[in-house]
Design a protein around this motif. Structure first.
Motif, PDB file in Angstrom:
ATOM      1  N   ARG A 638      45.555  27.656-144.964  1.00 26.13           N
ATOM      2  CA  ARG A 638      44.357  28.301-145.502  1.00 26.13           C
ATOM      3  C   ARG A 638      43.155  28.130-144.570  1.00 26.13           C
ATOM      4  O   ARG A 638      42.175  28.867-144.661  1.00 26.13           O
ATOM      5  CB  ARG A 638      44.037  27.739-146.885  1.00 26.13           C
ATOM      6  N   GLU A 639      43.206  27.109-143.657  1.00 22.24           N
ATOM      7  CA  GLU A 639      42.129  26.900-142.704  1.00 22.24           C
ATOM      8  C   GLU A 639      42.367  27.634-141.393  1.00 22.24           C
ATOM      9  O   GLU A 639      41.549  27.546-140.482  1.00 22.24           O
ATOM     10  CB  GLU A 639      41.945  25.402-142.446  1.00 22.24           C
ATOM     11  N   ARG A 640      43.509  28.290-141.276  1.00 22.56           N
ATOM     12  CA  ARG A 640      43.796  29.060-140.062  1.00 22.56           C
ATOM     13  C   ARG A 640      44.319  30.445-140.462  1.00 22.56           C
ATOM     14  O   ARG A 640      45.373  30.898-140.022  1.00 22.56           O
ATOM     15  CB  ARG A 640      44.793  28.341-139.161  1.00 22.56           C
ATOM     16  N   ALA A 641      43.546  31.086-141.357  1.00 23.23           N
ATOM     17  CA  ALA A 641      43.954  32.397-141.872  1.00 23.23           C
ATOM     18  C   ALA A 641      44.116  33.421-140.757  1.00 23.23           C
ATOM     19  O   ALA A 641      44.896  34.364-140.873  1.00 23.23           O
ATOM     20  CB  ALA A 641      42.948  32.893-142.907  1.00 23.23           C
ATOM     21  N   GLY A 642      43.376  33.228-139.657  1.00 23.37           N
ATOM     22  CA  GLY A 642      43.500  34.161-138.543  1.00 23.37           C
ATOM     23  C   GLY A 642      44.876  34.154-137.910  1.00 23.37           C
ATOM     24  O   GLY A 642      45.253  35.105-137.214  1.00 23.37           O
ATOM     25  N   ASP A 643      45.647  33.085-138.142  1.00 24.95           N
ATOM     26  CA  ASP A 643      46.997  33.006-137.578  1.00 24.95           C
ATOM     27  C   ASP A 643      48.031  33.699-138.450  1.00 24.95           C
ATOM     28  O   ASP A 643      49.179  33.878-138.021  1.00 24.95           O
ATOM     29  CB  ASP A 643      47.408  31.533-137.414  1.00 24.95           C
ATOM     30  N   ILE A 644      47.659  34.051-139.679  1.00 23.46           N
ATOM     31  CA  ILE A 644      48.657  34.606-140.599  1.00 23.46           C
ATOM     32  C   ILE A 644      49.281  35.889-140.069  1.00 23.46           C
ATOM     33  O   ILE A 644      50.509  36.041-140.108  1.00 23.46           O
ATOM     34  CB  ILE A 644      48.033  34.798-141.999  1.00 23.46           C
ATOM     35  N   PRO A 645      48.514  36.871-139.520  1.00 24.55           N
ATOM     36  CA  PRO A 645      49.187  38.074-138.984  1.00 24.55           C
ATOM     37  C   PRO A 645      50.193  37.753-137.877  1.00 24.55           C
ATOM     38  O   PRO A 645      51.267  38.354-137.823  1.00 24.55           O
ATOM     39  CB  PRO A 645      48.010  38.907-138.453  1.00 24.55           C
ATOM     40  N   VAL A 646      49.832  36.813-136.992  1.00 24.20           N
ATOM     41  CA  VAL A 646      50.758  36.438-135.909  1.00 24.20           C
ATOM     42  C   VAL A 646      52.014  35.805-136.494  1.00 24.20           C
ATOM     43  O   VAL A 646      53.143  36.104-136.078  1.00 24.20           O
ATOM     44  CB  VAL A 646      50.063  35.473-134.930  1.00 24.20           C
ATOM     45  N   LEU A 647      51.828  34.911-137.468  1.00 21.26           N
ATOM     46  CA  LEU A 647      52.964  34.261-138.104  1.00 21.26           C
ATOM     47  C   LEU A 647      53.826  35.270-138.854  1.00 21.26           C
ATOM     48  O   LEU A 647      55.063  35.197-138.824  1.00 21.26           O
ATOM     49  CB  LEU A 647      52.473  33.176-139.059  1.00 21.26           C
ATOM     50  N   VAL A 648      53.184  36.210-139.523  1.00 20.92           N
ATOM     51  CA  VAL A 648      53.937  37.226-140.276  1.00 20.92           C
ATOM     52  C   VAL A 648      54.837  38.011-139.340  1.00 20.92           C
ATOM     53  O   VAL A 648      56.034  38.190-139.590  1.00 20.92           O
ATOM     54  CB  VAL A 648      52.963  38.160-141.031  1.00 20.92           C
ATOM     55  N   ARG A 649      54.272  38.490-138.231  1.00 21.64           N
ATOM     56  CA  ARG A 649      55.083  39.269-137.283  1.00 21.64           C
ATOM     57  C   ARG A 649      56.212  38.413-136.693  1.00 21.64           C
ATOM     58  O   ARG A 649      57.327  38.890-136.500  1.00 21.64           O
ATOM     59  CB  ARG A 649      54.187  39.825-136.177  1.00 21.64           C
TER      60      ARG A 649
END
Length: 778
Positions: A638-649
């Motif tokens: 939750r503190e690195r929400a900007g990484d979620i798109p990268v992780l999703v892909r």
């Protein structure tokens, strides 16, 4: 004369320089009595005049029953007839005979059983006449070990002798040949008698010998442990062959270099095929030709090695999601046929080779379990069998290449292997042609971003398993890069599912211990009664059920890294023992008394508040401060929400590839929902959620059950507006929802823990902490 008086006479004769010392006799008598070997003193008639306590234990006789008796009573019946003659010969030529004299000796116990022994003989002079001191050692374990080693050696030699396609031999430290197998004789033309003791440089061409390449190979293998290369070698008859060699350094238990092993394979045929194809491809690339001409050149070059009547080159088209296949066939006379078709990657043999990255051979095209249109272009040309291989360049599958024949079952696995070897070169040529237009743009961009990318690429290489670009994660990776080269203990703290083990492995890979073992132990996954044995090991018989000796994790991690996950679950009574092992760098196995040196780098991880546990007397403060030399905090998702798109892909690509799916699109609405969800189970929960989404997806678009996330978000927002709930309340609702979906099951593949990406024990702990009762979800 009693035993003690005879012993004094013997010891006086054996050590005359110590006769006048008042301590001589007591010291020697103590050594005699408590020696680990049996000691028997016999006169020139073979009568036993004195024996020590160990003799009675070893042979099963009371000591008093042996005194004055012939020593032959300790010799098996089958040897007794020859024993007096050997004794007379020994007394005629008295001499010291050391143990290990290559004699196959046996002793006889009182119960009639025989056992192997090793005996040292020492002649002495006493006032009572000449005597012999015999030191007898039970060699049972030594003989068993020798027999096992001999059996292992015979098995290994049988294996090596049966391998005909590989030349396998051992060399000493200087490169002199010590063994030679039939495969080496077949490849190089030398018999074992001709090469044993010779230097392995004789197999190199003169140019390599002149530049010292054989010596350089030995040096590289000694430094790196293993070297693999390909190059020209020379047979006994002077002919050359292209060899693939693997040279491995052999070291003893102390790390001392003792020699090398060398494996050689003749790959001349593959080399010739590659050179032929590459010559054609190079010419075509220089001429800037199209794919069709490239396919014709490939077919012409490969026909001499893998006979065929048609060739196909299929490249994946991102726009259509299909394989765009061009085919080329030689018809009767000088005519050729060519054309282009689109193939479904999910419903064609070409697509199977593309998706699985493995060759696919069809012995009969009329018996395939694929739609007829997937091979119609082959059948219409009169083809009856085909072999497809993937085109892979730098881990990216570009398409497939295939050869076809008008005969059934025309292609073997060997043909597919040959095609695969050349396919790498074809893939490189195709990739170069497709990527040429981008080179100028990439060069300018790389020049502008060079300084920045050097640091980023370095981090990506070092932390290849860790996905993300947020500042919080980058800060953690920089901390890891700082501490990894040291031997400092690292404590990784963070919530469940934040990737603490990945950080630990990254520290190990960047450390000087990277070439040694990385040993992991989850303190929460092992019952408290067994964790001590897992950590420190145990001796045989140390406790009920210890039927064999076990090496502990600390000992396995010697010279490497030990990762203790969930360190907060380590039993309190074991904590001082672990602390002592870290400080003293030695351990004792359970049931053992011998200290064992261990040199480990410790990395610990926990999702608990150790400082609070110390205050509550649930964790030892001295161990806590020993662990907290260099703390690292793994940030929650939750503190690195900007990484979620990268992780999703990343996760979608991983799971879709594993399941043989081709998912290329993630709907914006789904990505937005994924970004805004709090993910109490962090990255592990996100990955499990996306794996389920991949399973549910039927086409190229990822099917995300967005409603679940939106419903949860609406509930959270409504609750915030009315009662301003804490994060704990949101987490409680999320867990209850998962429990209801799992019909109350906590563990198992379909349980709530798996849905949340948590361990069963962690979920139970959270349920207890949040006061979740069974009646709330059933």
């Amino acid at each position: 004369m009693g035993p003690s008086e005879f012993l004094r006479e013997v010891t006086s004769a054996a050590a005359p320089q110590r006769v006048h010392s008042p301590y001589s006799h007591p010291v020697l008598e103590s050594l005699f009595e408590f020696s680990p070997d049996a000691i028997v003193i016999t006169d020139d008639q073979g009568m036993m005049r004195d024996v020590n306590r160990r003799t009675g234990e070893m042979f099963g006789h009371p000591v008093d029953d042996l005194l004055g008796k012939p020593v032959e009573m300790l010799v098996p019946e089958r040897f007794r007839g020859r024993h007096p003659r050997h004794r007379e010969n020994y007394h005629a030529h008295p001499r010291t005979r050391q143990m290990g004299a290559a004699l196959n000796l046996f002793g006889l116990r009182k119960d009639g059983s025989e056992f192997p022994v090793d005996i040292m003989l020492k002649p002495i002079e006493t006032p009572a006449g000449p005597a012999v001191v015999s030191f007898i050692r039970d060699a049972t374990e030594q003989r068993e070990a020798q027999d096992k080693l001999r059996d292992y050696d015979l098995r290994l030699r049988a294996i090596l002798d049966s391998v005909g396609d590989y030349g396998i031999y051992l060399m000493d430290r200087e490169g002199h040949i010590m063994t030679w197998n039939p495969g080496a004789e077949r490849i190089k033309g030398y018999s074992a008698d001709e090469v044993l003791g010779a230097h392995f440089s004789r197999f190199f061409i003169q140019e390599d010998r002149d530049r010292g390449h054989p010596t350089e190979l030995l040096r590289m293998a000694a430094e790196q442990g293993r070297v693999e290369e390909e190059g020209w070698r020379v047979r006994k008859d002077g002919s050359r062959f292209w060899a693939n060699i693997v040279l491995t350094a052999i070291r003893d238990s102390s790390g001392e270099l003792t020699g090398f092993s060398k494996i050689t394979r003749d790959v001349t045929e593959r080399r010739q095929a590659q050179e032929s194809v590459m010559l054609e491809l190079s010419s075509l690339l220089l001429a800037n030709v199209d794919i069709r001409k490239l396919l014709g050149a490939f077919s012409a070059s490969m026909r001499q090695l893998v006979p065929h009547d048609a060739a196909t080159l299929g490249l994946y088209d991102d726009q259509t999601g299909r394989l765009r296949a061009q085919f080329f066939a030689e018809m009767e006379g000088a005519e050729t046929a060519h054309g282009e078709v689109l193939l479904d990657p999910d419903a064609s043999p070409a697509g199977q080779a593309f998706r699985t990255r493995q060759p696919f051979i069809a012995g009969r095209l009329d018996r395939l379990e694929f739609p007829p249109e997937s091979v119609r272009h082959h059948v219409e040309l009169g083809m009856k069998s085909t072999a497809w291989v993937p085109l892979v360049h730098r881990e990216r599958v570009l398409g497939v290449i295939a050869v076809s024949s008008r005969s059934e079952n025309a292609f073997s696995p060997h043909d597919a292997e040959m095609l695969s070897q050349v396919a790498g070169q074809v893939a490189m040529a195709v990739n170069n042609a497709l990527a040429y237009r981008q080179i100028a743009e990439l060069r300018e961009r790389l020049n502008q971003e060079k300084e920045y990318l050097e640091e980023e690429l370095n981090l990506e290489h070092q932390f290849e398993d860790i996905v993300g670009e947020s500042s919080g994660l980058r800060d953690v990776l920089r901390q890891i890069a700082t501490v990894a080269p040291t031997d400092a203990t690292v404590l990784i703290q963070g919530e469940t599912g934040t990737g603490k083990e990945l950080l630990a492995r990254a520290i190990h890979r960047l450390s000087p211990r990277a070439e040694r073992t990385f040993i992991k132990l989850n303190c929460a996954a092992i019952p408290a009664g067994l964790i001590e044995s897992e950590l420190f090991g145990h001796e045989k018989g140390a406790f009920t059920g210890a039927i064999a000796r076990k090496i502990g994790r600390l000992e396995l991690a010697h010279e490497g890294t030990l990762f203790l996950d969930e360190i907060g679950e380590l039993p309190l009574d074991l904590q001082p023992k672990l602390l002592r092992a870290l400080q003293e760098r030695e351990i004792e196995r359970l049931g053992g008394s011998r200290p064992i040196a261990v040199n480990v780098r410790l990395i610990a991880a926990t999702n608990r508040d150790l400082a609070k546990m110390v205050a509550e007397k649930q964790f030892r403060s001295d161990l806590f401060y020993r662990l907290k030399v260099f703390p690292v905090f793994a940030p929650p998702l939750r503190e690195r929400a900007g990484d979620i798109p990268v992780l999703v892909r990343h996760f979608v690509e991983r799971h879709s590839r594993r399941m043989g799916k081709n998912i290329t699109t993630i709907p914006p609405r789904a990505m937005e929902a994924l970004r805004h969800w709090k993910w109490p189970g962090n990255v592990r929960e996100l990955e499990n959620f996306l794996e389920r989404a991949v399973i549910l997806s039927r086409g190229p678009v990822l099917h995300v059950p967005v409603s679940e996330l939106e419903d949860a978000e609406e509930e959270d927002e409504g609750a915030e507006a009315s009662a301003n709930p804490t994060l704990q309340a949101a987490e409680r609702d999320h867990i209850l929802r998962a429990l209801r979906e799992a019909k109350g099951m906590v563990g198992g593949a379909n349980g709530a823990a798996a849905r949340l990406g948590l361990k069963r024990t962690t979920l139970n702990s959270k349920m207890k902490k949040l006061g979740i009762e069974r009646g709330e979800y059933l």
